[in-house]
Design an enzyme around this catalytic site. Structure first.
Site, short mmCIF file in Angstrom:
data_model
loop_
_atom_site.label_atom_id
_atom_site.label_comp_id
_atom_site.label_asym_id
_atom_site.label_seq_id
_atom_site.Cartn_x
_atom_site.Cartn_y
_atom_site.Cartn_z
CG ASN A 9 -1.74 1.12 1.52
OD1 ASN A 9 -1.71 2.06 0.45
ND2 ASN A 9 -2.22 1.50 2.61
CE LYS A 11 0.47 3.34 4.92
NZ LYS A 11 0.24 3.65 6.24
CG HIS A 99 -5.96 1.59 5.20
ND1 HIS A 99 -5.27 2.48 6.12
CD2 HIS A 99 -4.67 0.74 4.81
CE1 HIS A 99 -4.03 2.42 6.36
NE2 HIS A 99 -3.72 1.24 5.71
CD GLU A 101 -3.09 5.36 6.68
OE1 GLU A 101 -2.92 5.34 5.50
OE2 GLU A 101 -1.88 4.73 7.41
CD GLU A 171 -3.52 -2.99 7.36
OE1 GLU A 171 -2.30 -2.92 6.73
OE2 GLU A 171 -4.13 -1.79 7.03
N GLY A 177 2.46 2.18 10.70
CA GLY A 177 3.34 3.26 10.58
C GLY A 177 4.25 3.58 11.68
CB SER A 217 5.21 -1.94 12.09
OG SER A 217 4.67 -0.69 12.12
C1 PEP Z 1 -0.63 -0.02 5.71
O1 PEP Z 1 -0.46 0.87 5.25
O2 PEP Z 1 -1.57 -0.73 5.68
C2 PEP Z 1 0.57 -0.47 6.88
C3 PEP Z 1 0.30 -1.72 7.43
O3 PEP Z 1 1.37 0.65 6.86
P1 PEP Z 1 2.64 -0.06 7.59
O4 PEP Z 1 3.33 -1.26 7.19
O5 PEP Z 1 3.56 1.21 7.43
O6 PEP Z 1 2.77 -0.18 9.20
#
Ligand code: PEP
Length: 260
Positions: A9, A11, A99, A101, A171, A177, A217
């Protein structure tokens, strides 16, 4: 047998030129890998780079294209939105929905996620449906209830066949992040709960077929342990997908653990 997925992703990152460089680099780094053993690799750039990236990966047949969002209506007076047929037109196969976000900053609700999932599946594409608890919810002991309720609402009225095709990404919001990964056995426990919830609302067969990823992460140093868990079918990756070398390492790490 569920073929694993490693999905990047991107983003709100990468201009068109930067997207070209990244995807070309990823292509080179995974070019020689055994296709049979390779997980499904998905890259999800911003909308403006979708067509360009799609054209580049089209010829490789080893990387799939995904979008990061969509609208649930096909066309009409919905200024600023992008529809599923439009995303399909540029060659995407996957669409991330729900997601954290988008839930947090753009008010995406489970009802909207459910409508999006229905439209995506109706057009023959595959939703990557994200769910997960915040730190506050985890500390209050609400993880299982939150995740279960999200899944029940997000999958409402989908057929068994549609659910079997879908991808779910667990997630935990506090792991996205932040550099903090959820311990693998705990991620696996929640993913098992998601799978049993899918079986309850649909069928055991659909639950056995749906791919459930972990996201939060994920790094080259964590992927093997994560993929070794019984129910983790791959990863949705943010930060580590923005660098071709680390993304390729994730693909290779996933390959070391055989399919379930
Ligand atoms: C994501 O954007 O879905 C995500 C898991 O980000 P990160 O791997 O940076 O934690």
């Amino acid at each position: 047998m569920r073929k694993p997925i490693i999905a990047g992703n991107w983003k709100l990152n990468k201009t068109i030129d930067e997207s070209i460089n990244l995807v070309e680099d990823i292509k080179i780094k995974i070019m020689d890998l055994d296709r049979e053993k390779m997980p499904i690799v998905v890259v999800c750039p911003v909308f403006t780079s979708l067509k360009t990236v799609g054209d580049i990966i089209d010829s490789s047949k080893s990387i799939y294209l995904g979008a990061q969002n969509c609208y649930y209506e096909d066309a009409g007076a919905f200024t600023g939105e992008v529809s599923v047929p439009m995303i399909k037109e540029v060659g995407a196969t996957y669409i991330i929905i729900g997601h954290s976000e988008r839930r947090q900053y753009f008010g995406e609700t489970d009802n909207a996620i459910n409508l999006k999932a229905k439209t995506i599946l109706a057009h023959g594409l595959i939703p990557i449906i994200c769910c997960g608890e915040t730190l506050e919810q985890r500390e209050a002991g609400q993880t299982d209830k939150i995740v279960k309720n999200q899944i029940i609402a997000d999958l409402k009225d989908l057929t068994e066949e549609q659910i079997a095709k879908s991808v779910i990404a667990y997630e935990p919001v506090w792991a996205i992040g932040t550099g903090k990964t959820c311990e693998s056995p705990e991620a696996n426990r929640v993913i098992k709960l998601i799978r049993s919830t899918v079986a309850e609302v649909s069928s055991k067969d659909a639950a056995d077929k749906a791919r459930i990823l972990y996201g939060g992460s994920v790094k080259p140093s964590t992927i093997e342990e994560q993929m070794s868990q019984s129910d983790i079918d791959g990863a949705l990756v943010g930060g580590a997908s923005l660098d071709a070398e680390s993304f390729a390492q994730l693909v290779k790490g996933a390959m070391l653990v055989t399919s379930k």
